[in-house]
Design a protein around this motif. Structure first.
Motif, PDB file in Angstrom:
ATOM      1  N   THR A  84       0.830  -1.210   0.000  1.00  0.00           N
ATOM      2  CA  THR A  84       0.000   0.000   0.000  1.00  0.00           C
ATOM      3  C   THR A  84       0.851   1.240   0.000  1.00  0.00           C
ATOM      4  OG1 THR A  84      -0.131  -0.095   2.394  1.00  0.00           O
ATOM      5  CG2 THR A  84      -1.934  -1.081   1.169  1.00  0.00           C
ATOM      6  N   GLN A  85       2.036   1.192   0.608  1.00  0.00           N
ATOM      7  CA  GLN A  85       2.870   2.384   0.633  1.00  0.00           C
ATOM      8  C   GLN A  85       3.576   2.597  -0.683  1.00  0.00           C
ATOM      9  OE1 GLN A  85       5.330   1.860   4.076  1.00  0.00           O
ATOM     10  NE2 GLN A  85       3.736   2.490   5.492  1.00  0.00           N
ATOM     11  N   ALA A  86       3.506   1.616  -1.629  1.00  0.00           N
ATOM     12  CA  ALA A  86       4.173   1.781  -2.911  1.00  0.00           C
ATOM     13  C   ALA A  86       3.471   2.833  -3.740  1.00  0.00           C
ATOM     14  CB  ALA A  86       4.202   0.455  -3.645  1.00  0.00           C
ATOM     15  N   ALA A  87       2.196   3.070  -3.565  1.00  0.00           N
ATOM     16  CA  ALA A  87       1.465   4.107  -4.267  1.00  0.00           C
ATOM     17  C   ALA A  87       1.667   5.405  -3.512  1.00  0.00           C
ATOM     18  CB  ALA A  87      -0.020   3.761  -4.343  1.00  0.00           C
ATOM     19  N   ASP A  88       2.328   6.340  -4.188  1.00  0.00           N
ATOM     20  CA  ASP A  88       2.592   7.631  -3.557  1.00  0.00           C
ATOM     21  C   ASP A  88       1.514   8.630  -3.942  1.00  0.00           C
ATOM     22  OD1 ASP A  88       5.980   6.937  -4.261  1.00  0.00           O
ATOM     23  OD2 ASP A  88       5.040   6.941  -2.275  1.00  0.00           O
ATOM     24  N   LYS A  89       1.279   9.555  -3.035  1.00  0.00           N
ATOM     25  CA  LYS A  89       0.251  10.555  -3.322  1.00  0.00           C
ATOM     26  C   LYS A  89       0.863  11.749  -4.049  1.00  0.00           C
ATOM     27  CE  LYS A  89      -3.479  13.289  -1.469  1.00  0.00           C
ATOM     28  NZ  LYS A  89      -4.304  13.693  -0.324  1.00  0.00           N
ATOM     29  N   PHE A  90       0.216  12.117  -5.131  1.00  0.00           N
ATOM     30  CA  PHE A  90       0.613  13.301  -5.894  1.00  0.00           C
ATOM     31  C   PHE A  90      -0.599  14.226  -5.965  1.00  0.00           C
ATOM     32  CE2 PHE A  90       4.644  12.073  -8.012  1.00  0.00           C
ATOM     33  CZ  PHE A  90       4.699  10.748  -7.631  1.00  0.00           C
ATOM     34  N   ALA A  91      -0.373  15.499  -5.723  1.00  0.00           N
ATOM     35  CA  ALA A  91      -1.466  16.479  -5.811  1.00  0.00           C
ATOM     36  C   ALA A  91      -1.311  17.291  -7.094  1.00  0.00           C
ATOM     37  CB  ALA A  91      -1.447  17.401  -4.606  1.00  0.00           C
ATOM     38  N   PHE A  92      -2.432  17.629  -7.711  1.00  0.00           N
ATOM     39  CA  PHE A  92      -2.384  18.426  -8.945  1.00  0.00           C
ATOM     40  C   PHE A  92      -1.648  19.738  -8.705  1.00  0.00           C
ATOM     41  CE2 PHE A  92      -4.822  15.289 -10.585  1.00  0.00           C
ATOM     42  CZ  PHE A  92      -5.968  15.570 -11.320  1.00  0.00           C
ATOM     43  N   ASP A  93      -0.704  20.043  -9.587  1.00  0.00           N
ATOM     44  CA  ASP A  93      -0.100  21.368  -9.614  1.00  0.00           C
ATOM     45  C   ASP A  93      -1.026  22.206 -10.495  1.00  0.00           C
ATOM     46  OD1 ASP A  93       3.220  22.663 -10.451  1.00  0.00           O
ATOM     47  OD2 ASP A  93       1.285  23.663 -10.288  1.00  0.00           O
ATOM     48  N   LYS A  94      -1.855  23.015  -9.859  1.00  0.00           N
ATOM     49  CA  LYS A  94      -2.929  23.681 -10.603  1.00  0.00           C
ATOM     50  C   LYS A  94      -2.403  24.669 -11.643  1.00  0.00           C
ATOM     51  CE  LYS A  94      -5.751  23.321  -6.516  1.00  0.00           C
ATOM     52  NZ  LYS A  94      -6.461  24.031  -5.443  1.00  0.00           N
ATOM     53  N   ALA A  95      -1.228  25.208 -11.387  1.00  0.00           N
ATOM     54  CA  ALA A  95      -0.693  26.190 -12.336  1.00  0.00           C
ATOM     55  C   ALA A  95      -0.244  25.528 -13.630  1.00  0.00           C
ATOM     56  CB  ALA A  95       0.476  26.930 -11.699  1.00  0.00           C
ATOM     57  N   HIS A  96       0.035  24.232 -13.555  1.00  0.00           N
ATOM     58  CA  HIS A  96       0.556  23.545 -14.738  1.00  0.00           C
ATOM     59  C   HIS A  96      -0.313  22.367 -15.144  1.00  0.00           C
ATOM     60  CE1 HIS A  96       4.070  25.641 -12.944  1.00  0.00           C
ATOM     61  NE2 HIS A  96       4.304  25.918 -14.222  1.00  0.00           N
ATOM     62  N   THR A  97      -1.552  22.392 -14.727  1.00  0.00           N
ATOM     63  CA  THR A  97      -2.514  21.359 -15.121  1.00  0.00           C
ATOM     64  C   THR A  97      -3.633  22.039 -15.892  1.00  0.00           C
ATOM     65  OG1 THR A  97      -2.033  19.931 -13.238  1.00  0.00           O
ATOM     66  CG2 THR A  97      -4.194  19.676 -14.263  1.00  0.00           C
ATOM     67  N   GLN A  98      -4.045  21.374 -16.951  1.00  0.00           N
ATOM     68  CA  GLN A  98      -5.134  21.945 -17.748  1.00  0.00           C
ATOM     69  C   GLN A  98      -6.194  20.883 -18.018  1.00  0.00           C
ATOM     70  OE1 GLN A  98      -2.987  23.536 -21.162  1.00  0.00           O
ATOM     71  NE2 GLN A  98      -3.214  25.593 -20.318  1.00  0.00           N
ATOM     72  N   ILE A  99      -7.447  21.293 -17.817  1.00  0.00           N
ATOM     73  CA  ILE A  99      -8.567  20.387 -18.101  1.00  0.00           C
ATOM     74  C   ILE A  99      -9.377  21.031 -19.201  1.00  0.00           C
ATOM     75  CG2 ILE A  99     -10.635  19.300 -17.178  1.00  0.00           C
ATOM     76  CD1 ILE A  99      -9.297  19.335 -14.426  1.00  0.00           C
ATOM     77  N   GLY A 100      -9.330  20.435 -20.371  1.00  0.00           N
ATOM     78  CA  GLY A 100      -9.945  21.049 -21.533  1.00  0.00           C
ATOM     79  C   GLY A 100     -10.953  20.146 -22.223  1.00  0.00           C
ATOM     80  N   PHE A 101     -11.756  20.761 -23.048  1.00  0.00           N
ATOM     81  CA  PHE A 101     -12.748  20.016 -23.821  1.00  0.00           C
ATOM     82  C   PHE A 101     -12.874  20.658 -25.193  1.00  0.00           C
ATOM     83  CE2 PHE A 101     -16.052  23.196 -23.839  1.00  0.00           C
ATOM     84  CZ  PHE A 101     -15.775  23.957 -22.715  1.00  0.00           C
ATOM     85  N   SER A 102     -13.452  19.896 -26.097  1.00  0.00           N
ATOM     86  CA  SER A 102     -13.632  20.392 -27.457  1.00  0.00           C
ATOM     87  C   SER A 102     -14.918  19.776 -28.002  1.00  0.00           C
ATOM     88  CB  SER A 102     -12.420  19.982 -28.293  1.00  0.00           C
ATOM     89  OG  SER A 102     -12.589  20.388 -29.621  1.00  0.00           O
ATOM     90  N   ILE A 103     -15.711  20.595 -28.689  1.00  0.00           N
ATOM     91  CA  ILE A 103     -16.995  20.093 -29.180  1.00  0.00           C
ATOM     92  C   ILE A 103     -17.246  20.639 -30.574  1.00  0.00           C
ATOM     93  CG2 ILE A 103     -18.292  21.986 -28.098  1.00  0.00           C
ATOM     94  CD1 ILE A 103     -20.414  19.849 -27.381  1.00  0.00           C
ATOM     95  N   LEU A 104     -17.781  19.789 -31.428  1.00  0.00           N
ATOM     96  CA  LEU A 104     -18.030  20.181 -32.814  1.00  0.00           C
ATOM     97  C   LEU A 104     -19.375  20.896 -32.906  1.00  0.00           C
ATOM     98  CD1 LEU A 104     -16.899  19.952 -35.721  1.00  0.00           C
ATOM     99  CD2 LEU A 104     -18.225  17.844 -35.957  1.00  0.00           C
ATOM    100  N   ARG A 105     -19.355  22.051 -33.519  1.00  0.00           N
ATOM    101  CA  ARG A 105     -20.559  22.866 -33.606  1.00  0.00           C
ATOM    102  C   ARG A 105     -21.054  22.896 -35.048  1.00  0.00           C
ATOM    103  NH1 ARG A 105     -21.185  28.178 -34.883  1.00  0.00           N
ATOM    104  NH2 ARG A 105     -22.983  29.268 -34.029  1.00  0.00           N
TER     105      ARG A 105
END
Lengths: 195, 284
Positions: free
Chosen positions: A24-45
């Motif tokens: 269980t300790q082999a999985a390390d916790k990483f927190a999002f670096d919000k300044a360098h993370t992007q969540i994007g989407f694209s949709i055809l209009r």
């Protein structure tokens, strides 16, 4: 003899527990670096062009086990009102009940349920996406870019790219479909800092 | 923007008007000469629901969003109104007490439960105002249907739904504008049968379905859109117009003893609060 048996018994009980702890300790916790993370989407209009946008406010964490990817997990929460498509009038419409209904459903959440490795640095992540009060499974193709120490601050970071497609109408977002495509392409670029 | 207008006009309003006209005629002639005219008002609620399903599909149970709850609330209003039409022995005053308290409370409470649980003063106050406005609209529409002719009641609902639609549209809530447009189209189709001669009663089914739809959509617009909330204050004012004009002002106007002209005059007067509401929404 009796003492020897007790020692063997104690070892038999304790030793597996150390293995469990190690796993269980082999999985390390990483927190999002919000300044360098992007969540994007694209949709055809209307079949003419894609409209792209981003969510500017979010948070998330990755439990990452590079040696056993199946042991990893991801959680993310996105503030719906932070949507940004580069045009305020459209963003206002996107925040309205016609689309993301930001006042009634202020958050979109994602919790991974399964991650499987498909290549040296690729994988498939399945998870439950909750949007507009509806939870549906979605699958994202994930690429593990790199994990290492940042040269400036000596902190360990891991970088991922995830991409996929979801059907917005499955979440009850039916307005203007199919004129505005029900299929939404998702692209997420994550830089996560090891905690 | 163009597809929004197309969607709004064709898929929304066109279907609602067509359904209302067809259903009204079907109920009237299907049920017969004696009961048909009294029951034709069912067409308003049925047409709204039919157009709603065509646009959004029937919502899941339990409904998740406010827009999904609108469908169930209008169905409940239609059922309650239809039941009251069947129970003709129930006195109007008891209907009013039920309408004044229970139905608006149900609508506002179910759609606005987040505001209730948030315990914010602004949220609670907004819900209280919505509840009062809803009760007022129910009672005034009931009075219009009972003491004036069908045309007057229809015109009031038409004006209110158009007003809410425009306010919602200015607040970038096109889907709510569309729902309010469905209601306007549903009563509009009914009006085509009842103007210049009122033929069919604006029965309890019509009152409850219309008022429930108005309240549900208005509550959603106020609580969950960026539409100018202050503009919505003028909407209940529309239902005061018959009371204001009922006595001497209306009697002094020529030819207003004719139901068609009465509806026209009252309809014209409702443009004042509608214009105020829309103007305020545009400048907010």
């Amino acid at each position: 003899m009796k003492f020897f048996r007790c020692c063997v018994l104690a070892a038999a009980i304790v030793f597996p527990m150390t293995l469990v702890n190690a796993t269980t300790q082999a999985a390390d916790k990483f927190a999002f670096d919000k300044a360098h993370t992007q969540i994007g989407f694209s949709i055809l209009r209307l079949g003419f062009s894609n409209i792209s946008g981003w969510f500017r406010k979010f948070d998330g964490s990755v439990m990452f086990d590079p040696d056993n990817v199946a042991n990893s997990s991801v959680k993310a929460i996105i503030m719906t009102s932070s949507i940004d498509s580069g045009f305020e009038a459209r963003d206002k419409h996107l925040r309205s009940p016609s689309f993301f209904n930001a006042k009634e459903f202020p958050e979109i959440t994602f919790v991974s349920t399964k991650i499987e490795k498909t290549g040296a640095k690729t994988g498939k992540m399945t998870g439950n996406l909750t949007m507009l009060g509806v939870t549906r499974p979605v699958m994202l193709e994930v690429t593990f870019n790199k994990m290492g120490v940042h040269p400036r601050n000596n902190k360990t970071y891991a970088g991922f790219t995830a991409a996929g497609m979801l059907d917005r109408t499955a979440f009850g977002m039916k307005f203007l479909a199919p004129a505005v495509s029900p299929k939404v392409m998702i692209r997420i670029d994550v830089l996560a800092e090891k905690k | 923007m163009e597809e929004t207008v197309f969607e709004y006009l064709i898929q929304g309003i066109g279907v609602a008007v067509l359904l209302s006209v067809v259903l009204c005629g079907a109920i009237r002639f299907g049920v017969g000469y004696y009961s048909g005219p009294a029951m034709a008002g069912l067409a308003i609620g049925l047409a709204f629901l039919g157009a709603y399903i065509n646009l959004l599909d029937w919502p899941p149970w339990p409904p998740v969003s406010a827009s999904q709850k609108v469908g169930y609330l209008v169905l409940a209003g239609l059922a309650v109104g239809g039941l009251l039409d069947g129970l003709k022995s129930l006195k109007p005053i008891r209907i009013n007490r039920f309408a004044l308290v229970v139905l608006p409370g149900l609508i506002v409470g179910w759609i606005g439960w987040r505001q209730i649980t948030s315990f914010s003063v602004e949220g609670q106050l907004t819900l209280a105002v919505l509840w009062l406005a809803g009760g007022f609209i129910f009672v005034r529409l009931q009075a219009a249907a009972q003491y004036h002719n069908t045309g007057v009641a229809v015109v009031l609902v038409l004006a209110a739904s158009v007003g809410i639609s425009v306010i919602a549209f200015t607040g970038a809530a096109a889907s709510q504008a569309q729902l309010a447009g469905l209601l306007a189209a549903s009563v509009g189709g009914f009006l085509l049968w009842n103007w210049p001669t009122p033929r069919y009663a604006f029965n309890q089914a019509a009152v409850f379905a219309s008022a429930t739809a108005l309240m549900s959509i208005a509550t959603t617009v106020v609580l969950y859109t960026d539409a100018a909330k202050v503009a919505m204050v003028f909407i209940p004012g529309i239902f005061l117009v018959p009371a204001v004009l009922a006595d001497k002002p209306l009697a002094k106007l020529p030819l207003t003893d004719k139901p068609a002209l009465q509806a026209l005059v009252i309809g014209g007067a409702t443009l004042i609060p509608v214009a105020l509401a829309v103007g305020l929404a545009l400048i907010s």
